[in-house]
Design a protein around this motif. Structure first.
Motif, short mmCIF file in Angstrom:
data_model
loop_
_atom_site.label_atom_id
_atom_site.label_comp_id
_atom_site.label_asym_id
_atom_site.label_seq_id
_atom_site.Cartn_x
_atom_site.Cartn_y
_atom_site.Cartn_z
N GLU A 1 2.34 -10.62 3.13
CA GLU A 1 3.51 -10.58 4.02
C GLU A 1 3.03 -10.66 5.47
OE1 GLU A 1 4.43 -6.84 5.88
OE2 GLU A 1 5.09 -6.26 3.87
N PHE B 1 0.83 -1.22 0.00
CA PHE B 1 0.00 0.00 0.00
C PHE B 1 0.85 1.26 0.00
CE2 PHE B 1 -0.02 2.55 3.90
CZ PHE B 1 0.88 1.83 4.67
N THR C 1 -2.02 -5.36 3.40
CA THR C 1 -1.33 -4.17 2.91
C THR C 1 -0.03 -4.43 2.16
OG1 THR C 1 -0.43 -4.01 5.14
CG2 THR C 1 -2.32 -2.61 4.61
N GLY C 2 0.43 -5.67 2.15
CA GLY C 2 1.68 -5.95 1.44
C GLY C 2 1.78 -7.41 1.05
N SER D 1 7.98 -5.27 8.77
CA SER D 1 7.42 -4.10 8.09
C SER D 1 6.55 -3.26 9.02
CB SER D 1 6.60 -4.52 6.87
OG SER D 1 5.41 -5.13 7.28
N ILE D 2 6.09 -3.85 10.11
CA ILE D 2 5.27 -3.05 11.04
C ILE D 2 5.91 -3.01 12.43
CG2 ILE D 2 3.08 -3.23 9.81
CD1 ILE D 2 2.33 -5.53 11.72
N ASN E 1 9.45 -2.10 2.08
CA ASN E 1 8.31 -1.64 1.28
C ASN E 1 8.40 -0.17 0.89
OD1 ASN E 1 7.08 -4.14 1.42
ND2 ASN E 1 5.92 -3.65 3.25
N GLY F 1 8.62 0.28 7.51
CA GLY F 1 8.59 -0.99 6.78
C GLY F 1 8.68 -0.74 5.29
N PRO G 1 -3.58 -3.23 9.99
CA PRO G 1 -2.37 -3.25 10.80
C PRO G 1 -1.90 -1.83 11.12
CG PRO G 1 -1.78 -3.52 8.50
CD PRO G 1 -3.29 -3.36 8.55
N ALA G 2 -1.06 -1.71 12.13
CA ALA G 2 -0.47 -0.41 12.43
C ALA G 2 1.01 -0.55 12.75
CB ALA G 2 -1.16 0.26 13.61
N ALA G 3 1.78 0.37 12.19
CA ALA G 3 3.19 0.52 12.58
C ALA G 3 3.29 1.89 13.24
CB ALA G 3 4.09 0.40 11.37
N SER G 4 3.41 2.95 12.44
CA SER G 4 3.37 4.30 13.00
C SER G 4 1.94 4.69 13.36
CB SER G 4 3.92 5.30 11.99
OG SER G 4 2.99 5.51 10.95
N GLY G 5 0.97 3.96 12.82
CA GLY G 5 -0.44 4.24 13.10
C GLY G 5 -1.11 5.12 12.06
N LEU G 6 -0.32 5.62 11.13
CA LEU G 6 -0.85 6.59 10.17
C LEU G 6 -1.91 5.99 9.24
CD1 LEU G 6 -0.31 9.53 9.64
CD2 LEU G 6 1.43 8.89 7.98
N LEU G 7 -1.58 4.86 8.65
CA LEU G 7 -2.50 4.18 7.74
C LEU G 7 -3.87 4.00 8.39
CD1 LEU G 7 -3.23 2.03 5.42
CD2 LEU G 7 -2.26 0.37 6.99
C1 PLP Z 1 2.85 -3.82 4.65
C2 PLP Z 1 2.65 -2.72 5.62
N1 PLP Z 1 1.49 -2.63 6.26
C3 PLP Z 1 1.26 -1.65 7.16
C4 PLP Z 1 2.19 -0.69 7.47
C5 PLP Z 1 1.84 0.32 8.51
O1 PLP Z 1 1.86 1.63 8.17
P1 PLP Z 1 1.72 2.82 9.21
O2 PLP Z 1 3.11 3.24 9.56
O3 PLP Z 1 1.01 3.87 8.44
O4 PLP Z 1 0.96 2.35 10.41
C6 PLP Z 1 3.43 -0.74 6.79
C7 PLP Z 1 4.49 0.27 6.93
O5 PLP Z 1 5.10 0.59 7.84
C8 PLP Z 1 3.67 -1.77 5.85
O6 PLP Z 1 4.84 -1.89 5.20
#
Ligand code: PLP
Ligand code: ZN
Lengths: 407, 80
Positions: free
Chosen positions: A343, A107, A373-374, A296-297, A134, B80, A233-239
């Motif tokens: 993924e 994404f 998302t990936g 990735s997250i 990614n 990521g 899913p959330a990593a930074s939470g932005l998505l």
């Molecule tokens: C495959 C995938 N999904 C979700 C995320 C989460 O993105 P965000 O940082 O906006 O929460 C990421 C990136 O960090 C990602 O690579």
């Protein structure tokens, strides 16, 4: 044309011009693009969107950039009715938003397409990012299309396999010998020193808006309806925050009815500061040290964690964390029921969804969209144990001996 | 003079300590507070540190050694 009017502080409301800037100067909170929704509402309609291109730029009017976009074909990915997986999990109406099918397989192409377009508008000739895969691939690909220079910083311990999918677009690929924290620290200094468009830092407010298209598309693909539940899913939470904002904007613009979507955020247990805060009933996200195969997250100090938490709360949604074993099971289940090789982040969503259904948070009859998302191939080593072929000689006897006679 | 934007997260037992005051006294690092939330059992402060680069480094090392988490406001940049 763009209907963006300003960058606005999410905390104190101070406004800034539409420049490269990610934090409010006063309270250091994230900035967000605000729009002239009145004019935007006059410009958009379901018909106009439906007649647009089959990519994310069909929603151009709702994105903060002008006419000349950097487009490698991101977005408008399939929304699949996942009946087999739904039956397995106990859901009548489960859909998969398959964002594996983007040009660089995640994404991130949505966010990067907006960020690079804005970078070019702002006069940058060089963009940069730090990533384990990614984001790096997407930035390199879009920079190639835009004929811009790209600096891509990757921690040295990222597998060589991943580097090919970045290097092919010919960015300046820099591997940094050091821990994850070291790379973060270095990038903090690079951001200050060089006048680059740093994709997820000084261009972050624009970058963020690209993810709204996930919310737009899902609603359009459901016949202009918001789903009952979203699991992402959330990593930074932005998505996560922008899927919500996308749905909210559609309703504000009168393109869909009122939104009653429950937003569920999922993380890998080894890097779950947002889920932990949700479970603790806190509004403060305590940073952690990530330790999970879901690289990735794996973000320990999420820049938008607080806002993701708020979306989960305010929407009447929830949160769930899953172990590495569970997320790998989730990846296998998705592949083996719906034919989608995601993924690890997708495994987190599926395993998280399973928990949310069995705990009763998500009900059998709720229309639920799981965001994948990936794609899997970039990190396929984490499921390499599934490769157990039946090895035979090129004879019928050998086949029948090894595979069996009752085929 | 250098500046650094950070968040301090305090464990319960350190909430009452004048850490930011001591940073100024011992390390000549001025802490300019922008946001904070302190309660009985937990606390965090978002602030900008200003001082000489090496004083900021030493000050942060001292704060960390006391058991206070120090994180950059910007969050993790490596994605990521
Ligand atoms: C495959 C995938 N999904 C979700 C995320 C989460 O993105 P965000 O940082 O906006 O929460 C990421 C990136 O960090 C990602 O690579
Ligand atoms: Zn502010």
């Amino acid at each position: 044309m763009s209907y963006a009017t300003a960058l606005r502080c999410r905390k104190c409301g101070r406004e800034y011009p539409l420049e490269p800037r990610n934090l409010c100067n006063f309270c250091f909170s994230p900035l967000e693009v605000s729009y002239d929704y009145k004019s935007m509402a006059k410009a958009v309609s379901r018909q106009k969107i439906a007649a647009g291109p089959p990519d994310m730029w069909r929603y151009h009017d709702m994105l903060p950039v002008g006419d000349e976009v950097v487009n490698i074909g991101a977005g408008f990915t399939p929304l699949i009715k996942a009946d087999r997986l739904g039956r397995e999990l106990g859901l009548d109406e489960l859909y998969i938003k398959n964002d594996c099918l983007n040009p660089t397989y995640s994404f991130k192409d949505r966010v990067v397409s907006v960020a690079i377009t804005r970078a070019r508008e702002l006069g940058f000739d060089t963009v940069a990012c730090a990533s384990t895969g990614n984001l790096a691939a997407s930035v390199a690909a879009h920079a190639a299309k835009a004929d811009m220079k790209a600096y891509v910083f990757v921690p040295a311990d990222v597998g060589a396999g991943k580097l090919t999918g970045i290097a092919i677009y010919n960015p300046v690929l820099v591997t940094v010998n050091g821990s994850y924290d070291d790379v973060n620290r270095l990038c903090g200094k690079l951001v200050e020193k060089y006048s680059w468009g740093f994709i997820n830092v000084n261009l972050r407010p624009y970058y963020a808006e690209g993810s709204k298209t996930l919310g737009f598309e899902v609603a359009e693909q459901l016949g202009w309806h918001a789903p009952d539940c979203v699991v992402a899913p959330a990593a930074s939470g932005l998505l996560f925050t922008r899927i919500w904002k996308g749905l909210d904007e559609l309703s504000m613009l009168g393109l869909i009815k009122e939104v009653n979507t429950h937003m569920y955020v999922t993380q890998a247990a080894g890097s779950s500061p947002i889920v932990s805060a949700f479970e603790a009933g806190s509004l403060h996200v305590n940073p952690v040290k990530p330790n999970t195969v879901a690289k990735s997250i794996a973000i320990g100090n999420p820049a938008d964690g607080y806002y993701a938490l708020r979306v989960a709360r305010q929407s009447g949604g929830g949160a769930g964390a899953v172990s590495d074993d569970e997320l790998i099971e989730g990846m296998k289940l998705l592949a083996q029921t719906e034919g989608i090789f995601s993924e690890a982040a997708g495994g987190v969503v599926i395993a998280g969804l399973r928990k949310l259904v069995s705990s009763g948070a998500i009900k059998k009859n709720q229309l639920t969209v799981a965001f994948i998302t990936g794609a899997g191939p970039r990190t396929q080593e984490i499921v390499s144990d599934i490769v157990q072929p039946l090895a035979i000689q090129p004879t019928l006897e050998s086949f029948e001996e090894v595979v069996g006679e009752n085929v | 003079m250098a500046k650094r934007r950070v968040m301090f997260t305090f464990p319960q037992e350190l909430i009452r300590e004048p850490v930011i005051y001591n940073l100024g006294q011992q390390f000549k690092v001025v802490g300019n507070i922008r946001r904070a939330d302190i309660s009985e059992d937990k606390g965090w402060v978002v602030l900008e540190l200003e001082g000489k680069e090496e004083d900021i480094e030493q000050g942060i090392a001292w704060v960390t050694s006391k058991g206070i988490r120090v994180d950059p406001i910007i969050g993790d940049i490596v994605e990521g």
